[in-house]
Design a protein around this motif. Structure first.
Motif, PDB file in Angstrom:
ATOM      1  N   ARG A 101       3.691   6.544  -5.553  1.00  0.00           N
ATOM      2  CA  ARG A 101       3.726   6.861  -6.979  1.00  0.00           C
ATOM      3  C   ARG A 101       2.919   8.139  -7.212  1.00  0.00           C
ATOM      4  O   ARG A 101       1.740   8.207  -6.872  1.00  0.00           O
ATOM      5  N   PRO A 102       3.547   9.126  -7.795  1.00  0.00           N
ATOM      6  CA  PRO A 102       2.894  10.433  -7.946  1.00  0.00           C
ATOM      7  C   PRO A 102       1.626  10.396  -8.797  1.00  0.00           C
ATOM      8  O   PRO A 102       0.673  11.091  -8.496  1.00  0.00           O
ATOM      9  N   VAL A 103       1.605   9.591  -9.819  1.00  0.00           N
ATOM     10  CA  VAL A 103       0.441   9.551 -10.691  1.00  0.00           C
ATOM     11  C   VAL A 103      -0.763   9.011  -9.930  1.00  0.00           C
ATOM     12  O   VAL A 103      -1.864   9.559 -10.011  1.00  0.00           O
ATOM     13  N   ARG A 104      -0.552   7.982  -9.166  1.00  0.00           N
ATOM     14  CA  ARG A 104      -1.659   7.410  -8.395  1.00  0.00           C
ATOM     15  C   ARG A 104      -2.099   8.372  -7.291  1.00  0.00           C
ATOM     16  O   ARG A 104      -3.277   8.483  -6.992  1.00  0.00           O
ATOM     17  N   ARG A 105      -1.143   9.019  -6.684  1.00  0.00           N
ATOM     18  CA  ARG A 105      -1.458   9.973  -5.615  1.00  0.00           C
ATOM     19  C   ARG A 105      -2.335  11.101  -6.168  1.00  0.00           C
ATOM     20  O   ARG A 105      -3.344  11.466  -5.582  1.00  0.00           O
ATOM     21  N   ILE A 106      -1.952  11.612  -7.308  1.00  0.00           N
ATOM     22  CA  ILE A 106      -2.727  12.680  -7.941  1.00  0.00           C
ATOM     23  C   ILE A 106      -4.108  12.170  -8.330  1.00  0.00           C
ATOM     24  O   ILE A 106      -5.112  12.854  -8.142  1.00  0.00           O
ATOM     25  N   MET A 128       0.822  -1.188   0.000  1.00  0.00           N
ATOM     26  CA  MET A 128       0.000   0.000   0.000  1.00  0.00           C
ATOM     27  C   MET A 128       0.869   1.256   0.000  1.00  0.00           C
ATOM     28  O   MET A 128       0.565   2.191  -0.702  1.00  0.00           O
ATOM     29  N   ASN A 129       1.929   1.278   0.808  1.00  0.00           N
ATOM     30  CA  ASN A 129       2.816   2.429   0.851  1.00  0.00           C
ATOM     31  C   ASN A 129       3.428   2.699  -0.507  1.00  0.00           C
ATOM     32  O   ASN A 129       3.597   3.838  -0.889  1.00  0.00           O
ATOM     33  N   GLN A 130       3.785   1.643  -1.190  1.00  0.00           N
ATOM     34  CA  GLN A 130       4.385   1.792  -2.500  1.00  0.00           C
ATOM     35  C   GLN A 130       3.373   2.407  -3.489  1.00  0.00           C
ATOM     36  O   GLN A 130       3.729   3.224  -4.313  1.00  0.00           O
ATOM     37  N   TRP A 131       2.128   2.051  -3.321  1.00  0.00           N
ATOM     38  CA  TRP A 131       1.072   2.561  -4.194  1.00  0.00           C
ATOM     39  C   TRP A 131       0.906   4.068  -4.010  1.00  0.00           C
ATOM     40  O   TRP A 131       0.760   4.810  -4.965  1.00  0.00           O
ATOM     41  N   LEU A 132       0.892   4.534  -2.794  1.00  0.00           N
ATOM     42  CA  LEU A 132       0.722   5.949  -2.518  1.00  0.00           C
ATOM     43  C   LEU A 132       1.959   6.779  -2.864  1.00  0.00           C
ATOM     44  O   LEU A 132       1.871   7.983  -3.027  1.00  0.00           O
ATOM     45  N   LEU A 150      -7.572  13.683  -7.026  1.00  0.00           N
ATOM     46  CA  LEU A 150      -8.583  14.160  -7.971  1.00  0.00           C
ATOM     47  C   LEU A 150      -9.902  13.421  -7.811  1.00  0.00           C
ATOM     48  O   LEU A 150     -10.973  14.015  -7.941  1.00  0.00           O
ATOM     49  N   ALA A 151      -9.834  12.133  -7.543  1.00  0.00           N
ATOM     50  CA  ALA A 151     -11.061  11.355  -7.341  1.00  0.00           C
ATOM     51  C   ALA A 151     -11.804  11.835  -6.101  1.00  0.00           C
ATOM     52  O   ALA A 151     -13.035  11.958  -6.114  1.00  0.00           O
ATOM     53  N   VAL A 152     -11.070  12.099  -5.040  1.00  0.00           N
ATOM     54  CA  VAL A 152     -11.703  12.582  -3.807  1.00  0.00           C
ATOM     55  C   VAL A 152     -12.324  13.959  -4.044  1.00  0.00           C
ATOM     56  O   VAL A 152     -13.479  14.210  -3.699  1.00  0.00           O
ATOM     57  N   VAL A 153     -11.566  14.861  -4.645  1.00  0.00           N
ATOM     58  CA  VAL A 153     -12.081  16.198  -4.922  1.00  0.00           C
ATOM     59  C   VAL A 153     -13.259  16.116  -5.894  1.00  0.00           C
ATOM     60  O   VAL A 153     -14.282  16.781  -5.710  1.00  0.00           O
ATOM     61  N   GLY A 154     -13.139  15.316  -6.916  1.00  0.00           N
ATOM     62  CA  GLY A 154     -14.225  15.143  -7.877  1.00  0.00           C
ATOM     63  C   GLY A 154     -15.469  14.574  -7.236  1.00  0.00           C
ATOM     64  O   GLY A 154     -16.579  15.020  -7.529  1.00  0.00           O
TER      65      GLY A 154
END
Length: 191
Positions: free
Chosen positions: A7-12, A1-5, A16-20
């Motif tokens: 990555r800048p593309v996934r983080r963005i 999970m840490n590795q997933w977060l 964006l999904a949360v804001v959207g």
């Protein structure tokens, strides 16, 4: 999970999904409130038009008893014309304040004529004006309430993203500058 977060593309994408998602919850709130402001302003204008429509009858009734008071009648007619043509809430507030002043002068003039005060037509016009003044006050109060709601929505997260994207802007309140403008013209002639 840490590795997933990490990555800048996934983080963005997550951000964006949360804001959207948050913005989607309010996507219709801003236009709905904007329409409520327009409807409330229309109601304020309707009430002012009712008052403006009553004024010529009021002036003519008073003229019948006090024909030599031309300056007062002219002031009321000029103020009515300015109020009817005012386009913005600020301009309308100023013009309506001037009209209220002119009506106060007209009613002060009417105090000098006991037979006018006893006239059934004048009494009927007085009652109508008192009712309209109450409606005007209620309409302005409602308009300011929906403006407050719209302005709050335009300023708060996440609806501020929707508001700025579709160019919805804050609206001005209907405010009367002078304390005497806050008082409705006196329309009762008690002894």
């Amino acid at each position: 999970m840490n590795q997933w977060l990490r990555r800048p593309v996934r983080r963005i994408a997550v951000i964006l999904a949360v804001v959207g998602g948050l913005a989607a919850c309010d996507v219709n709130a801003v236009p709905r409130q904007d329409e409520a402001v327009k409807a409330a302003w229309s109601q304020v204008l309707n009430q002012y038009q009712r008052r403006a429509d009553l004024i010529p009858n009021l002036v003519e009734t008073v003229k019948g008893y006090a024909a030599h008071e031309r300056g007062t009648f002219d002031a009321v007619v000029r103020a009515r014309g300015a109020a009817v043509t005012a386009a913005t809430p600020d301009a309308r507030a100023r013009a309506e304040g001037q009209l209220s002043d002119a009506l106060r002068q007209l009613f002060a003039l009417a105090e000098s004529y006991p037979e006018l005060k006893a006239s059934q037509n004048f009494q009927s016009l007085q009652d109508s004006l008192a009712e309209i003044e109450d409606s005007i006050q209620n309409s302005r109060r409602y308009y300011n309430a929906v403006v407050r709601d719209l302005n709050t929505t335009v300023d708060t997260f996440p609806s501020n993203f929707i508001a700025s994207s579709f160019r919805f802007e804050k609206r001005g309140y209907f405010e009367l500058d002078r304390p005497e403008d806050r008082q409705a013209p006196r329309v009762s002639f008690g002894s």
